[in-house]
Design a protein around this motif. Structure first.
Motif, PDB file in Angstrom:
ATOM      1  N   MET A 204       0.822  -1.286  -0.116  1.00  0.00           N
ATOM      2  CA  MET A 204      -0.033  -0.052  -0.116  1.00  0.00           C
ATOM      3  C   MET A 204       0.915   1.240  -0.080  1.00  0.00           C
ATOM      4  SD  MET A 204      -3.040  -0.924  -0.435  1.00  0.00           S
ATOM      5  CE  MET A 204      -3.797   0.633  -0.091  1.00  0.00           C
ATOM      6  N   ASP A 205       2.169   1.203   0.558  1.00  0.00           N
ATOM      7  CA  ASP A 205       2.994   2.411   0.525  1.00  0.00           C
ATOM      8  C   ASP A 205       3.077   2.664  -0.948  1.00  0.00           C
ATOM      9  OD1 ASP A 205       3.111   2.645   3.139  1.00  0.00           O
ATOM     10  OD2 ASP A 205       5.067   1.710   3.472  1.00  0.00           O
ATOM     11  N   GLU A 206       3.543   1.619  -1.587  1.00  0.00           N
ATOM     12  CA  GLU A 206       3.995   2.010  -3.050  1.00  0.00           C
ATOM     13  C   GLU A 206       2.723   2.284  -3.767  1.00  0.00           C
ATOM     14  OE1 GLU A 206       5.979  -0.530  -6.781  1.00  0.00           O
ATOM     15  OE2 GLU A 206       6.406  -1.411  -4.830  1.00  0.00           O
ATOM     16  N   PHE A 207       1.687   1.559  -3.496  1.00  0.00           N
ATOM     17  CA  PHE A 207       0.506   1.978  -4.319  1.00  0.00           C
ATOM     18  C   PHE A 207       0.087   3.619  -4.111  1.00  0.00           C
ATOM     19  CE2 PHE A 207      -4.367   2.519  -4.278  1.00  0.00           C
ATOM     20  CZ  PHE A 207      -4.454   1.986  -5.492  1.00  0.00           C
ATOM     21  N   PHE A 208       0.267   4.076  -2.911  1.00  0.00           N
ATOM     22  CA  PHE A 208       0.049   5.367  -2.677  1.00  0.00           C
ATOM     23  C   PHE A 208       1.266   6.353  -3.379  1.00  0.00           C
ATOM     24  CE2 PHE A 208      -3.132   4.314   0.260  1.00  0.00           C
ATOM     25  CZ  PHE A 208      -3.866   5.442   0.238  1.00  0.00           C
ATOM     26  N   GLU A 209       2.594   5.853  -3.148  1.00  0.00           N
ATOM     27  CA  GLU A 209       3.664   6.672  -3.734  1.00  0.00           C
ATOM     28  C   GLU A 209       3.582   6.660  -5.236  1.00  0.00           C
ATOM     29  OE1 GLU A 209       7.687   5.585  -1.085  1.00  0.00           O
ATOM     30  OE2 GLU A 209       6.559   3.837  -1.718  1.00  0.00           O
ATOM     31  N   ILE A 210       3.215   5.558  -5.766  1.00  0.00           N
ATOM     32  CA  ILE A 210       3.059   5.601  -7.395  1.00  0.00           C
ATOM     33  C   ILE A 210       1.650   6.017  -7.830  1.00  0.00           C
ATOM     34  CG2 ILE A 210       3.855   4.369  -9.413  1.00  0.00           C
ATOM     35  CD1 ILE A 210       6.062   5.264  -7.816  1.00  0.00           C
ATOM     36  N   ARG A 211       0.692   4.927  -7.646  1.00  0.00           N
ATOM     37  CA  ARG A 211      -0.323   5.091  -8.419  1.00  0.00           C
ATOM     38  C   ARG A 211      -1.526   6.098  -7.977  1.00  0.00           C
ATOM     39  NH1 ARG A 211       1.051   2.868 -12.381  1.00  0.00           N
ATOM     40  NH2 ARG A 211      -1.111   3.646 -13.193  1.00  0.00           N
ATOM     41  N   VAL A 212      -1.498   6.365  -6.617  1.00  0.00           N
ATOM     42  CA  VAL A 212      -2.522   7.324  -6.287  1.00  0.00           C
ATOM     43  C   VAL A 212      -1.590   8.814  -6.528  1.00  0.00           C
ATOM     44  CG1 VAL A 212      -3.109   8.596  -3.970  1.00  0.00           C
ATOM     45  CG2 VAL A 212      -3.337   6.093  -4.305  1.00  0.00           C
ATOM     46  N   ALA A 213      -0.181   8.800  -6.235  1.00  0.00           N
ATOM     47  CA  ALA A 213       0.323  10.030  -6.578  1.00  0.00           C
ATOM     48  C   ALA A 213       0.423  10.428  -8.130  1.00  0.00           C
ATOM     49  CB  ALA A 213       1.982   9.796  -6.505  1.00  0.00           C
ATOM     50  N   GLY A 214       0.074   9.488  -9.051  1.00  0.00           N
ATOM     51  CA  GLY A 214      -0.020   9.612 -10.522  1.00  0.00           C
ATOM     52  C   GLY A 214      -1.470  10.319 -10.678  1.00  0.00           C
ATOM     53  N   LEU A 215      -2.419   9.690  -9.986  1.00  0.00           N
ATOM     54  CA  LEU A 215      -3.581  10.283 -10.315  1.00  0.00           C
ATOM     55  C   LEU A 215      -3.797  11.450  -9.603  1.00  0.00           C
ATOM     56  CD1 LEU A 215      -5.664   6.948  -9.069  1.00  0.00           C
ATOM     57  CD2 LEU A 215      -5.877   7.910 -11.450  1.00  0.00           C
ATOM     58  N   LYS A 216      -3.454  11.791  -8.590  1.00  0.00           N
ATOM     59  CA  LYS A 216      -3.432  13.314  -8.329  1.00  0.00           C
ATOM     60  C   LYS A 216      -2.925  14.110  -9.040  1.00  0.00           C
ATOM     61  CE  LYS A 216      -3.906  12.584  -3.071  1.00  0.00           C
ATOM     62  NZ  LYS A 216      -4.689  13.746  -2.870  1.00  0.00           N
ATOM     63  N   ASN A 217      -1.753  13.785  -9.603  1.00  0.00           N
ATOM     64  CA  ASN A 217      -0.932  14.728 -10.632  1.00  0.00           C
ATOM     65  C   ASN A 217      -1.725  14.789 -11.905  1.00  0.00           C
ATOM     66  OD1 ASN A 217       1.502  15.914 -11.535  1.00  0.00           O
ATOM     67  ND2 ASN A 217       1.482  14.392 -12.951  1.00  0.00           N
ATOM     68  N   LYS A 218      -2.570  13.848 -12.241  1.00  0.00           N
ATOM     69  CA  LYS A 218      -3.390  13.928 -13.480  1.00  0.00           C
ATOM     70  C   LYS A 218      -4.504  15.036 -13.169  1.00  0.00           C
ATOM     71  CE  LYS A 218      -2.961   9.373 -15.759  1.00  0.00           C
ATOM     72  NZ  LYS A 218      -3.562   8.106 -15.835  1.00  0.00           N
ATOM     73  N   LEU A 219      -4.988  14.908 -11.790  1.00  0.00           N
ATOM     74  CA  LEU A 219      -6.194  15.469 -11.449  1.00  0.00           C
ATOM     75  C   LEU A 219      -5.741  16.994 -11.305  1.00  0.00           C
ATOM     76  CD1 LEU A 219      -8.906  15.313 -10.668  1.00  0.00           C
ATOM     77  CD2 LEU A 219      -8.219  15.129  -8.305  1.00  0.00           C
ATOM     78  N   GLU A 220      -4.482  17.418 -10.919  1.00  0.00           N
ATOM     79  CA  GLU A 220      -4.019  18.658 -10.766  1.00  0.00           C
ATOM     80  C   GLU A 220      -3.516  19.391 -12.039  1.00  0.00           C
ATOM     81  OE1 GLU A 220      -1.107  18.293  -7.767  1.00  0.00           O
ATOM     82  OE2 GLU A 220      -2.419  17.862  -6.224  1.00  0.00           O
ATOM     83  N   THR A 221      -2.977  18.443 -12.844  1.00  0.00           N
ATOM     84  CA  THR A 221      -2.437  19.089 -14.425  1.00  0.00           C
ATOM     85  C   THR A 221      -3.446  18.925 -15.151  1.00  0.00           C
ATOM     86  OG1 THR A 221      -1.590  17.007 -14.656  1.00  0.00           O
ATOM     87  CG2 THR A 221      -0.213  18.419 -13.440  1.00  0.00           C
ATOM     88  N   HIS A 222      -4.764  18.542 -15.162  1.00  0.00           N
ATOM     89  CA  HIS A 222      -5.898  18.216 -16.031  1.00  0.00           C
ATOM     90  C   HIS A 222      -5.064  17.477 -17.352  1.00  0.00           C
ATOM     91  CE1 HIS A 222      -8.315  20.936 -13.814  1.00  0.00           C
ATOM     92  NE2 HIS A 222      -7.133  21.806 -13.677  1.00  0.00           N
ATOM     93  N   THR A 223      -4.328  16.519 -16.958  1.00  0.00           N
ATOM     94  CA  THR A 223      -3.811  15.580 -17.989  1.00  0.00           C
ATOM     95  C   THR A 223      -4.059  14.207 -17.796  1.00  0.00           C
ATOM     96  OG1 THR A 223      -1.659  15.226 -16.704  1.00  0.00           O
ATOM     97  CG2 THR A 223      -1.450  17.069 -18.121  1.00  0.00           C
ATOM     98  N   GLY A 224      -3.887  13.352 -18.895  1.00  0.00           N
ATOM     99  CA  GLY A 224      -3.964  11.946 -18.852  1.00  0.00           C
ATOM    100  C   GLY A 224      -5.518  11.556 -19.221  1.00  0.00           C
ATOM    101  N   GLU A 225      -5.572  10.679 -20.292  1.00  0.00           N
ATOM    102  CA  GLU A 225      -6.862  10.135 -20.838  1.00  0.00           C
ATOM    103  C   GLU A 225      -7.321   9.033 -19.986  1.00  0.00           C
ATOM    104  OE1 GLU A 225      -8.463  11.623 -23.299  1.00  0.00           O
ATOM    105  OE2 GLU A 225      -6.976  13.034 -23.569  1.00  0.00           O
ATOM    106  N   PRO A 226      -8.569   8.714 -19.796  1.00  0.00           N
ATOM    107  CA  PRO A 226      -8.933   7.634 -19.038  1.00  0.00           C
ATOM    108  C   PRO A 226      -8.580   6.391 -19.595  1.00  0.00           C
ATOM    109  CG  PRO A 226     -10.788   8.958 -20.089  1.00  0.00           C
ATOM    110  CD  PRO A 226      -9.700   9.717 -20.245  1.00  0.00           C
ATOM    111  N   GLY A 227      -8.617   5.423 -18.825  1.00  0.00           N
ATOM    112  CA  GLY A 227      -8.210   4.378 -19.713  1.00  0.00           C
ATOM    113  C   GLY A 227      -9.577   3.495 -20.370  1.00  0.00           C
ATOM    114  N   PRO A 228      -9.468   2.230 -20.614  1.00  0.00           N
ATOM    115  CA  PRO A 228     -10.712   1.689 -21.197  1.00  0.00           C
ATOM    116  C   PRO A 228     -11.879   1.395 -20.557  1.00  0.00           C
ATOM    117  CG  PRO A 228      -8.418   0.208 -21.489  1.00  0.00           C
ATOM    118  CD  PRO A 228      -8.313   1.228 -20.567  1.00  0.00           C
ATOM    119  N   ASP A 229     -11.803   1.527 -19.147  1.00  0.00           N
ATOM    120  CA  ASP A 229     -13.075   1.599 -18.174  1.00  0.00           C
ATOM    121  C   ASP A 229     -13.624   3.045 -18.157  1.00  0.00           C
ATOM    122  OD1 ASP A 229     -11.839   3.283 -15.546  1.00  0.00           O
ATOM    123  OD2 ASP A 229     -10.231   2.252 -16.829  1.00  0.00           O
TER     124      ASP A 229
END
Length: 696
Positions: free
Chosen positions: A58-83
């Motif tokens: 879970m440490d790594e999940f927050f460090e990488i995956r959650v951090a990446g999602l927060k960055n997308k949210l703040e920078t308005h970047t990144g396309e949604p996945g197939p879901d």
């Protein structure tokens, strides 16, 4: 989920209802790990270890995956996945699931595991449970071992809130009174130095007879925190920990990647905050203060009933029945019967299934090559090797002995960057040629090539694997490794090394498939062949085992194959974005995840292929990054005996597992497999230990 038309042609394979979210699927894997702590078929200390592995994951999940999602949210970047889910939707769901999971984790720890361990004589003592003798010992230990290295930080205009290291243990301390300078700010931060152990064993002479008693560093600091503020009174002491964005961003165009990466490693310790963990007895006004300092919201707050840094709680006690019984991996028969590894390979291909079979032949292959006067050159990819590595030792020796040693060192292997930089330095100093791979592509392939004199000519020997050249993880992860002198395979390996160190068009390979060139189109081609066979009324079958499935075109090809009637079994340890069991779309696809004593890491692909039975092992998962942004290898198992062995032990054993398997449902949830009726329990890893390992 939308109703699905019976007409296959009417089904829109781009419909987001047919896909699961990548991050939420990874979170589901972590929940399966957590559930191992409740499985009393595991020994008690191993159940505790699973609980702690969940924390580390879970440490790594927050460090990488959650951090990446927060960055997308703040920078308005990144396309949604197939879901089709947007970053804010995923973050909301992550927060809901993880809050429930963390509450469950601490419930399991406090109400199930710790009491059970106490009954076994392993006790993690709380302050209120210390005897007078233990309290005196703790006081002495604190004064001599802890107090000298602590640095309390008062919070006032000249001492602003400190920048705290990622995942470090800290305490927020409210104070009464004034100090020597007349200050009465009322608040201080006490960081716990990383050099201090988080668990301290109480000496046997002041423990109960035969018991293993431990005290948390946090308890010691809490008990004596007022000693850090002479003349003042600490009115509380509350643990907290902040998790930061730990993903590294390095400009691929820099002149010296190693130097640039080394400079970025420090930033990992001080990235943007993504999570705050705090003791659940911390007053609300202090929690609000911390949230404000870290610019986090209630969604990012985790109030926990116990240590905030559970991942550092790993310990060992000498109580065999509380651990898995030890086992000795076997050596392959050809290795046992010959004088050298090269003699063994000359007699035929050798396939090793780790950790049930020993990784030592690979180490020995390098050791022999380093001192063999017939060996001219050694080429090897290094993704993760560890800091103390026999592999590096032998490569160094080979270079110093005048062999032409070429190492492709992937510096960007996440969380192993520092050790890889150090390994590269060691090899360069020994005289090896060190290459950092290809700009923009991680070298994830696992390859070793030895070039050796053979009479008047030369002969090549290769090792290809699904896992890393890391001698520790080869005892903990399941992987396949093939040692061969097959001319076609060795020529292909040689060409890939040439491709990595030189320049030119993509290598034309005879037997191997490799990313980012031929692997993805080959997988699509093999799936489509099975689809055509099924549509023609012929037998069609796919069984594949890997860590993750996210690549959209492969999922769509599998859906089409299922619609045609191809029977498909996927053994996917972690992320799976495909939904099995949807009528008219994926009712012929079954997905299972195995979570057990060893981390499942093998990648095996099997296609019936009109009765030819294509069987490949690979370093690649079925993910976008593996198939398009990494250098990966996929190698055939050609020997009929070895092919049958992989099919039986590497795939069918896992399809029979009715105890460690979790079955993915169409709604994204996993159900634990159970023996049906009088069906005997079958555990794939246990069966492999008994079939391949050296026994207990």
């Amino acid at each position: 989920m939308n109703d699905i038309a019976s007409d296959h042609n009417a089904i829109d394979l781009n419909n987001p209802d047919y896909y699961l979210n990548r991050e939420l699927s990874l979170l589901q894997f972590n929940l399966r790990v957590l559930e191992q702590a409740m499985d009393d078929n595991h020994p008690l200390m191993e159940r505790l270890n699973f609980l702690l592995i969940f924390s580390s994951n879970m440490d790594e999940f927050f460090e990488i995956r959650v951090a990446g999602l927060k960055n997308k949210l703040e920078t308005h970047t990144g396309e949604p996945g197939p879901d089709g889910l947007l970053a804010d939707e995923v973050l909301t769901e992550i927060s809901r699931i993880t809050h429930e999971a963390v509450d469950r984790q601490y419930h399991i720890l406090n109400n199930i595991l710790l009491p059970a361990l106490r009954e076994e004589g392993v006790d993690f003592l709380r302050r209120e449970d210390w005897t007078r003798e233990q309290a005196e010992w703790v006081k002495k230990y604190f004064r001599e071992q802890i107090y000298p290295v602590l640095t309390p930080i008062a919070l006032d205009p000249s001492h602003p809130f400190p920048r705290l290291v990622n995942k470090s243990l800290n305490f927020i301390v409210p104070l009464d009174g004034k100090d020597a300078f007349g200050r009465s700010t009322g608040l201080a931060i006490v960081p716990a130095p990383r050099s201090l152990p988080r668990l301290i064993r109480i000496p046997d002479e002041i423990s109960a007879d035969g018991d293993d008693n431990f005290v948390f560093l946090s308890s010691m600091i809490h008990a004596h925190v007022s000693d850090l503020f002479p003349g003042m009174k600490a009115t509380g002491c509350y643990q907290f920990r902040v998790t930061r964005n730990a993903d590294l961003e390095v400009d691929e165009e820099v002149e010296d990647l190693a130097s640039a990466l080394k400079g970025q490693l420090l930033s990992r310790r001080y990235g943007d905050e993504v999570r705050l963990e705090v003791a659940d007895n911390c007053p609300r006004h202090l929690i609000d203060y911390l949230l404000e300092q870290f610019e986090l919201t209630e969604h990012d707050l985790y109030e926990v009933n116990g240590p905030v840094n559970l991942a550092r709680m790993f310990t060992s006690v000498n109580r065999p029945r509380l651990h898995y019984p030890p086992f000795t991996p076997k050596l392959p028969a050809l290795i046992r019967k010959t004088e050298t590894v090269f003699d063994a390979i000359d007699q035929g291909d050798i396939l090793m299934h780790h950790p049930f079979e020993s990784f030592q032949p690979v180490v020995n292959m390098l050791a022999e090559a380093a001192r063999d006067p017939k060996v001219l050159a050694i080429k090897q990819t290094l993704y993760r090797t560890g800091t103390k590595s026999e592999i590096l030792d032998h490569l160094e020796t080979a270079a110093r002995n005048g062999k032409e040693v070429t190492a492709i060192v992937e510096l960007r292997a996440r969380f192993d960057e520092e050790s890889n930089i150090e390994g590269a330095r060691r090899l360069q100093e020994a005289g090896a040629i060190v290459v950092y791979g290809v700009v923009g592509y991680k070298t994830h392939a696992k390859m070793l090539l030895v070039v050796r004199r053979d009479g008047d000519g030369i002969k090549r020997y290769a090792h290809l694997g699904t896992g890393n050249y890391h001698t520790k993880t080869t005892k903990l992860y399941t992987d396949y490794g093939l040692m061969t002198s097959d001319i076609g395979i060795c020529q292909d390996v040689h060409k890939i090394f040439q491709e990595l160190t030189g320049m030119g068009k993509a290598a034309r390979l005879k037997q191997l498939k490799h990313s980012p060139f031929t692997l993805h189109p080959s997988l699509i081609e093999w799936i489509e062949f099975e689809t055509e066979q099924a549509m023609a009324g012929k037998p069609a079958r796919i069984i594949a085992k890997f860590n993750s499935l996210t690549e959209e075109k492969i999922m769509q090809a599998l859906y089409r194959a299922s619609q045609a009637g191809v029977q498909i079994d996927l053994i996917v340890r972690g992320i799976c974005c495909l939904r099995p069991g949807i009528p008219g779309l994926s009712e012929n696809i079954r997905v299972r995840s195995i979570v057990g004593r060893f981390l499942e890491h093998t990648r095996i692909y099997h296609f019936h292929h009109g009765g030819d039975d294509l069987v490949y092992c690979s370093s690649a998962d079925w993910m976008d990054r593996n198939l398009f942004n990494r250098v990966e290898t996929c190698f055939p198992v050609n020997d009929p005996v070895l092919k049958a062995q992989v099919l039986e032990q590497g795939l069918h054993f896992y399809l029979r597992d009715n105890s460690r398997a979790w079955l993915l449902q169409a709604d994204g949830n996993y159900l634990k497999a159970q023996p049906e009726g009088d069906e005997p329990v079958f555990i794939a890893q246990q069966e492999l230990l008994e079939n391949l390992g050296g026994g207990h």
